[in-house]
Scaffold this motif. Structure first.
Motif, short mmCIF file in Angstrom:
data_model
loop_
_atom_site.label_atom_id
_atom_site.label_comp_id
_atom_site.label_asym_id
_atom_site.label_seq_id
_atom_site.Cartn_x
_atom_site.Cartn_y
_atom_site.Cartn_z
N PHE A 160 0.84 -1.19 0.00
CA PHE A 160 0.00 0.00 0.00
C PHE A 160 0.88 1.24 0.00
O PHE A 160 2.07 1.18 0.32
CB PHE A 160 -0.93 0.00 1.22
CG PHE A 160 -1.80 -1.22 1.32
CD1 PHE A 160 -3.01 -1.28 0.67
CD2 PHE A 160 -1.38 -2.34 2.04
CE1 PHE A 160 -3.81 -2.41 0.73
CE2 PHE A 160 -2.18 -3.48 2.12
CZ PHE A 160 -3.40 -3.51 1.46
N SER A 161 0.28 2.36 -0.35
CA SER A 161 1.03 3.61 -0.43
C SER A 161 0.29 4.70 0.33
O SER A 161 -0.96 4.71 0.39
CB SER A 161 1.19 4.04 -1.91
OG SER A 161 1.74 5.33 -1.99
N ASN A 162 1.07 5.60 0.92
CA ASN A 162 0.45 6.75 1.58
C ASN A 162 0.40 7.97 0.66
O ASN A 162 0.12 9.07 1.09
CB ASN A 162 1.18 7.10 2.88
CG ASN A 162 2.65 7.42 2.65
OD1 ASN A 162 3.11 7.44 1.51
ND2 ASN A 162 3.39 7.65 3.73
N ASN A 163 0.67 7.74 -0.62
CA ASN A 163 0.53 8.81 -1.60
C ASN A 163 -0.94 9.19 -1.70
O ASN A 163 -1.81 8.32 -1.81
CB ASN A 163 1.05 8.34 -2.96
CG ASN A 163 1.18 9.47 -3.95
OD1 ASN A 163 0.20 10.14 -4.27
ND2 ASN A 163 2.38 9.67 -4.47
N PRO A 164 -1.26 10.49 -1.67
CA PRO A 164 -2.69 10.91 -1.71
C PRO A 164 -3.44 10.38 -2.92
O PRO A 164 -4.66 10.21 -2.86
CB PRO A 164 -2.58 12.43 -1.75
CG PRO A 164 -1.27 12.75 -1.12
CD PRO A 164 -0.36 11.62 -1.51
N SER A 165 -2.74 10.08 -4.01
CA SER A 165 -3.41 9.59 -5.21
C SER A 165 -3.84 8.13 -5.10
O SER A 165 -4.56 7.62 -5.95
CB SER A 165 -2.49 9.76 -6.43
OG SER A 165 -1.34 8.95 -6.29
N PHE A 166 -3.40 7.45 -4.03
CA PHE A 166 -3.69 6.04 -3.87
C PHE A 166 -5.14 5.81 -3.44
O PHE A 166 -5.73 4.77 -3.72
CB PHE A 166 -2.72 5.42 -2.86
CG PHE A 166 -2.64 3.92 -2.91
CD1 PHE A 166 -2.01 3.28 -3.95
CD2 PHE A 166 -3.20 3.15 -1.90
CE1 PHE A 166 -1.92 1.90 -4.00
CE2 PHE A 166 -3.11 1.76 -1.95
CZ PHE A 166 -2.48 1.14 -3.00
N THR A 167 -5.70 6.76 -2.71
CA THR A 167 -7.07 6.65 -2.20
C THR A 167 -7.89 7.85 -2.62
O THR A 167 -7.35 8.87 -3.08
CB THR A 167 -7.08 6.53 -0.66
OG1 THR A 167 -6.44 7.68 -0.10
CG2 THR A 167 -6.34 5.27 -0.21
#
Length: 426
Positions: A361-368
């Motif tokens: 998983f990623s904490n990049n804002p585009s991930f969610t």
């Protein structure tokens, strides 16, 4: 207590109160006055106890596995296992071309007009290209030294001529405290030429056995070599004798090899009776050449007059640079000053092991997206996909110390694992 230990307990006929035993459901507790004591020899009772213990052990294992999975799914750091993940103190010797841009063969040689007159009396800096061009840098410097100060003018300063200062400087740097003269093949010499490689070029040391100095003969020169210096068509190439059998001389300045006539490809000319031209100190990146031998074999006609401004080091510069205008019959190319540096690199290898359930998983804002953090891509539900591009190296306080960049993004999903080796050199 695990299953194996439980099975190894001795069977007893009765249990008395206070012994701390565990009991199967539906069995009366010892000490109950209304019931008789439990008999563990009752058929099937021991099997029931074993079965219940095994079920409990399986529940514990499942709970631990689930806890590990939950921890991995939300993990942002992984601690290295010092035994299995880290290999330190790995050393190797790395060599490269000594000149700028890793070039090993220098053909063109330039001086700079920005060098002051005062500086030029002591040494001349040599560049690989015209100093007006981008990337031009000092490759080596040439100086002339005389133990008594001959060949240069003190300009009224007692015992302060440039040649005397140069000889004294390199004597203190390279010779033992008890030595007062450079000694070449058993003979002391007062008059020397010095080639000092740029420290940025040599790195740790000059690579012995991998340099070849071309010198063109001088047919005529002004007494002050900043004037006319005429170059002939004969070129001598000089190498060190490190490839000969035997150990080098070891002094306070490190290893010392002889400079002799020869070439890298063919070795020493006449190895049974070589011509000795000087000394090389690879650990300092310095070559010291005997002026008398150069005078005799290459026509240097070194100016050793008292209080005479000879600027002999410019004669050496013209000899080296002039060789680049002469074709080497063995290669059909111009003669070049060949040299390589060497350094010992100590490395630590870190093996970054990324298991299938980790870092998906990623904490990049585009991930969610949305207020509840739904996946931006519906296909990620149950099968998220991320790309690893960077690995950060942290200390125990989670302070970033180093960053390792992958050559290309690495796809990471629940279906694959990754092993990345990070090499830290120092």
């Amino acid at each position: 207590m695990n299953i194996k230990q439980l099975k190894q307990l001795p069977k007893v006929s009765q249990l008395t109160p206070g012994q701390g035993a565990e009991f199967a459901p539906g069995v009366n507790v010892p000490g109950d006055t209304q019931q008789p004591p439990i008999n563990l020899n009752t058929p099937g009772l021991q099997d029931q106890i074993n079965a219940l213990a095994e079920l409990r052990a399986e529940e514990i294992v499942r709970d631990q596995q689930q806890a590990r999975i939950l921890a991995r799914n939300g993990r942002t750091f992984t601690k290295f296992d010092a035994v299995n993940d880290v290999i330190d103190n790995q050393t190797e010797v790395v060599t490269a071309g000594l000149w700028s841009d890793g070039i090993a063969n220098l053909i063109t040689h330039h001086t700079s007009s920005t060098q002051t007159t005062s500086q030029r009396r002591y040494y001349v800096d040599t560049y690989q290209k015209n100093t007006s061009l981008t990337g031009s840098a000092v490759q080596y410097s040439v100086a002339y030294g005389h133990a008594l100060g001959s060949g240069s003018d003190s300009q009224g300063q007692l015992n302060d001529s440039p040649s005397r200062a140069v000889y004294s400087q390199y004597k203190q740097l390279l010779l033992e405290p008890t030595d007062s003269r450079f000694t070449v093949n058993g003979t002391d010499t007062d008059s020397v030429y010095v080639i000092n490689f740029s420290r940025a070029r040599t790195k740790e040391k000059l690579d012995p056995g991998n340099f070849e100095l071309p010198l063109a003969n001088i047919t005529s020169r002004d007494s002050n070599a900043t004037g006319s210096v005429a170059i002939g068509s004969t070129v001598y190439t000089l190498i060190d004798d490190s490839n000969q059998s035997g150990s080098p001389t070891i002094g306070s300045s490190g290893r010392v090899f002889n400079i002799v006539s020869g070439s890298i490809n063919n070795g020493i000319h006449n190895p049974t009776s070589p011509v000795y031209y000087g000394l090389v100190y690879p650990d300092y990146g310095i070559m010291v050449l005997n002026a008398k031998t150069l005078d005799a074999n290459l026509g240097f006609t070194t100016n050793t007059g008292s209080s005479s401004e000879g600027n002999n080091h410019f004669g050496m510069f013209h000899s080296i640079s002039g060789s680049g205008t002469i074709t080497n019959p063995a290669t059909s190319d111009p003669y070049g000053f060949q040299a390589r540096n060497a350094e010992t690199i100590t490395s630590t290898h870190y093996f970054v092991r990324i298991k299938n359930a980790e870092y998906n998983f990623s904490n990049n804002p585009s991930f969610t997206t949305g207020s509840v953090g739904e996946f931006a891509q519906s296909s990620f539900v149950g099968d998220p996909k991320v790309y690893i591009t960077t690995i950060g190296m942290y200390n125990d306080q989670r302070e970033l110390l180093a960053v390792a960049k992958l050559s290309q993004p690495l796809l990471k999903t629940f279906k694959n694992e990754a092993l990345v080796r990070v090499k830290l050199d120092f």
